[in-house]
Write a protein that holds these residues in place. Structure first.
Motif, PDB file in Angstrom:
ATOM      1  N   TRP A  61       0.880  -1.156   0.000  1.00  0.00           N
ATOM      2  CA  TRP A  61       0.000   0.000   0.000  1.00  0.00           C
ATOM      3  C   TRP A  61       0.922   1.210   0.000  1.00  0.00           C
ATOM      4  O   TRP A  61       1.692   1.417   0.937  1.00  0.00           O
ATOM      5  N   GLU A  62       0.855   1.967  -1.080  1.00  0.00           N
ATOM      6  CA  GLU A  62       1.712   3.130  -1.257  1.00  0.00           C
ATOM      7  C   GLU A  62       0.869   4.395  -1.159  1.00  0.00           C
ATOM      8  O   GLU A  62      -0.178   4.498  -1.808  1.00  0.00           O
ATOM      9  N   ASP A  63       1.318   5.339  -0.348  1.00  0.00           N
ATOM     10  CA  ASP A  63       0.623   6.611  -0.219  1.00  0.00           C
ATOM     11  C   ASP A  63       0.725   7.366  -1.552  1.00  0.00           C
ATOM     12  O   ASP A  63       1.830   7.564  -2.073  1.00  0.00           O
ATOM     13  N   ASP A  64      -0.412   7.768  -2.090  1.00  0.00           N
ATOM     14  CA  ASP A  64      -0.426   8.443  -3.391  1.00  0.00           C
ATOM     15  C   ASP A  64       0.360   9.750  -3.380  1.00  0.00           C
ATOM     16  O   ASP A  64       1.041  10.068  -4.351  1.00  0.00           O
ATOM     17  N   ALA A  65       0.251  10.498  -2.299  1.00  0.00           N
ATOM     18  CA  ALA A  65       0.889  11.814  -2.247  1.00  0.00           C
ATOM     19  C   ALA A  65       2.398  11.724  -2.048  1.00  0.00           C
ATOM     20  O   ALA A  65       3.169  12.375  -2.753  1.00  0.00           O
ATOM     21  N   SER A  66       2.824  10.891  -1.091  1.00  0.00           N
ATOM     22  CA  SER A  66       4.255  10.856  -0.744  1.00  0.00           C
ATOM     23  C   SER A  66       5.030   9.753  -1.457  1.00  0.00           C
ATOM     24  O   SER A  66       6.258   9.804  -1.527  1.00  0.00           O
ATOM     25  N   GLY A  67       4.318   8.743  -1.940  1.00  0.00           N
ATOM     26  CA  GLY A  67       4.992   7.598  -2.548  1.00  0.00           C
ATOM     27  C   GLY A  67       5.590   6.650  -1.521  1.00  0.00           C
ATOM     28  O   GLY A  67       6.287   5.699  -1.875  1.00  0.00           O
ATOM     29  N   ARG A  68       5.299   6.880  -0.252  1.00  0.00           N
ATOM     30  CA  ARG A  68       5.848   6.066   0.839  1.00  0.00           C
ATOM     31  C   ARG A  68       5.043   4.783   1.021  1.00  0.00           C
ATOM     32  O   ARG A  68       3.813   4.802   0.981  1.00  0.00           O
ATOM     33  N   ILE A  69       5.743   3.680   1.223  1.00  0.00           N
ATOM     34  CA  ILE A  69       5.095   2.404   1.489  1.00  0.00           C
ATOM     35  C   ILE A  69       4.624   2.427   2.943  1.00  0.00           C
ATOM     36  O   ILE A  69       5.420   2.637   3.855  1.00  0.00           O
ATOM     37  N   GLU A  70       3.326   2.192   3.153  1.00  0.00           N
ATOM     38  CA  GLU A  70       2.755   2.229   4.498  1.00  0.00           C
ATOM     39  C   GLU A  70       2.396   0.843   5.022  1.00  0.00           C
ATOM     40  O   GLU A  70       2.129   0.687   6.204  1.00  0.00           O
ATOM     41  N   GLY A  71       2.364  -0.163   4.138  1.00  0.00           N
ATOM     42  CA  GLY A  71       2.043  -1.505   4.580  1.00  0.00           C
ATOM     43  C   GLY A  71       2.177  -2.486   3.435  1.00  0.00           C
ATOM     44  O   GLY A  71       2.337  -2.095   2.275  1.00  0.00           O
ATOM     45  N   PHE A  72       2.124  -3.767   3.790  1.00  0.00           N
ATOM     46  CA  PHE A  72       2.180  -4.797   2.759  1.00  0.00           C
ATOM     47  C   PHE A  72       1.566  -6.097   3.259  1.00  0.00           C
ATOM     48  O   PHE A  72       1.450  -6.327   4.453  1.00  0.00           O
ATOM     49  N   ILE A  73       1.167  -6.924   2.300  1.00  0.00           N
ATOM     50  CA  ILE A  73       0.673  -8.267   2.578  1.00  0.00           C
ATOM     51  C   ILE A  73       1.493  -9.234   1.739  1.00  0.00           C
ATOM     52  O   ILE A  73       1.808  -8.946   0.584  1.00  0.00           O
ATOM     53  N   GLY A  74       1.859 -10.342   2.367  1.00  0.00           N
ATOM     54  CA  GLY A  74       2.596 -11.388   1.674  1.00  0.00           C
ATOM     55  C   GLY A  74       1.779 -12.661   1.634  1.00  0.00           C
ATOM     56  O   GLY A  74       1.263 -13.106   2.661  1.00  0.00           O
ATOM     57  N   LEU A  75       1.633 -13.214   0.449  1.00  0.00           N
ATOM     58  CA  LEU A  75       0.860 -14.434   0.252  1.00  0.00           C
ATOM     59  C   LEU A  75       1.770 -15.534  -0.275  1.00  0.00           C
ATOM     60  O   LEU A  75       2.619 -15.286  -1.127  1.00  0.00           O
ATOM     61  N   ALA A  76       1.568 -16.724   0.235  1.00  0.00           N
ATOM     62  CA  ALA A  76       2.237 -17.922  -0.268  1.00  0.00           C
ATOM     63  C   ALA A  76       1.111 -18.899  -0.587  1.00  0.00           C
ATOM     64  O   ALA A  76       0.636 -19.607   0.302  1.00  0.00           O
ATOM     65  N   GLY A  77       0.649 -18.867  -1.810  1.00  0.00           N
ATOM     66  CA  GLY A  77      -0.557 -19.615  -2.148  1.00  0.00           C
ATOM     67  C   GLY A  77      -1.740 -18.985  -1.429  1.00  0.00           C
ATOM     68  O   GLY A  77      -1.952 -17.778  -1.506  1.00  0.00           O
ATOM     69  N   ASP A  78      -2.482 -19.797  -0.670  1.00  0.00           N
ATOM     70  CA  ASP A  78      -3.633 -19.301   0.094  1.00  0.00           C
ATOM     71  C   ASP A  78      -3.262 -18.914   1.527  1.00  0.00           C
ATOM     72  O   ASP A  78      -4.139 -18.632   2.338  1.00  0.00           O
ATOM     73  N   TYR A  79      -1.977 -18.915   1.822  1.00  0.00           N
ATOM     74  CA  TYR A  79      -1.505 -18.619   3.177  1.00  0.00           C
ATOM     75  C   TYR A  79      -1.039 -17.167   3.258  1.00  0.00           C
ATOM     76  O   TYR A  79      -0.253 -16.715   2.410  1.00  0.00           O
ATOM     77  N   ILE A  80      -1.534 -16.451   4.259  1.00  0.00           N
ATOM     78  CA  ILE A  80      -1.056 -15.087   4.507  1.00  0.00           C
ATOM     79  C   ILE A  80       0.200 -15.206   5.350  1.00  0.00           C
ATOM     80  O   ILE A  80       0.138 -15.492   6.551  1.00  0.00           O
ATOM     81  N   ALA A  81       1.337 -14.997   4.716  1.00  0.00           N
ATOM     82  CA  ALA A  81       2.613 -15.097   5.411  1.00  0.00           C
ATOM     83  C   ALA A  81       2.848 -13.876   6.294  1.00  0.00           C
ATOM     84  O   ALA A  81       3.628 -13.943   7.237  1.00  0.00           O
ATOM     85  N   GLY A  82       2.163 -12.783   6.000  1.00  0.00           N
ATOM     86  CA  GLY A  82       2.281 -11.602   6.837  1.00  0.00           C
ATOM     87  C   GLY A  82       1.454 -10.455   6.305  1.00  0.00           C
ATOM     88  O   GLY A  82       1.255 -10.314   5.098  1.00  0.00           O
TER      89      GLY A  82
END
Length: 142
Positions: free
Chosen positions: A52-73
């Motif tokens: 998730w990147e802030d439109d105004a600043s371009g800063r990454i504010e969060g992320f999701i990691g998937l390994a198949g159907d598993y949410i790794a984080g």
């Protein structure tokens, strides 16, 4: 905005990963996360990641990691939490998958409640071997 992870996002993602884990899991020694840093840094680019990147600043504010159907984080930067970023990232995972599974420490009640609000159900309880901590296996199905 949510977009696919790019190689240049790695430093920001790792900064968010370390801070969020240290803050959410104060019941584990900080050295635990520092000790896993290099392994996670090597594995992260191999996962299916969305940031998730802030439109105004371009800063990454969060992320999701998937390994198949598993949410790794699923991690959101401190100061950007409770603004819908985690929910939006989770919705991205739900759009892509028919079911999702994850593990969360029982002591991380904020995360447990978040996932329950988002339709995840506790499927099992287990003790994580490495930490000796109770964790829940949670799942969501469309």
């Amino acid at each position: 905005m949510i977009r696919a992870f790019q190689a240049e996002d790695l430093d920001s993602a790792m900064e968010i990963w370390l801070a969020a884990n240290t803050q959410a899991h104060s019941f584990l020694a900080g050295e635990y996360w520092a000790g896993h840093y290099k392994a996670v840094e090597a594995m992260l680019p191999q996962a299916e990641l969305y940031v998730w990147e802030d439109d105004a600043s371009g800063r990454i504010e969060g992320f999701i990691g998937l390994a198949g159907d598993y949410i790794a984080g699923l991690f959101v930067r401190d100061g950007a939490r409770s603004q819908g970023i985690g929910k939006a990232l989770l919705e991205q995972g739900k759009r892509l998958k028919g079911c999702l599974e994850l593990r969360v420490y029982g002591k991380n009640q904020r995360a447990v409640q978040f996932y329950q609000r988002e339709g995840f159900l506790i499927q099992a309880e287990r003790v994580e071997e490495e930490t000796g901590e109770l964790e829940y296996v949670m799942a969501w199905r469309r």
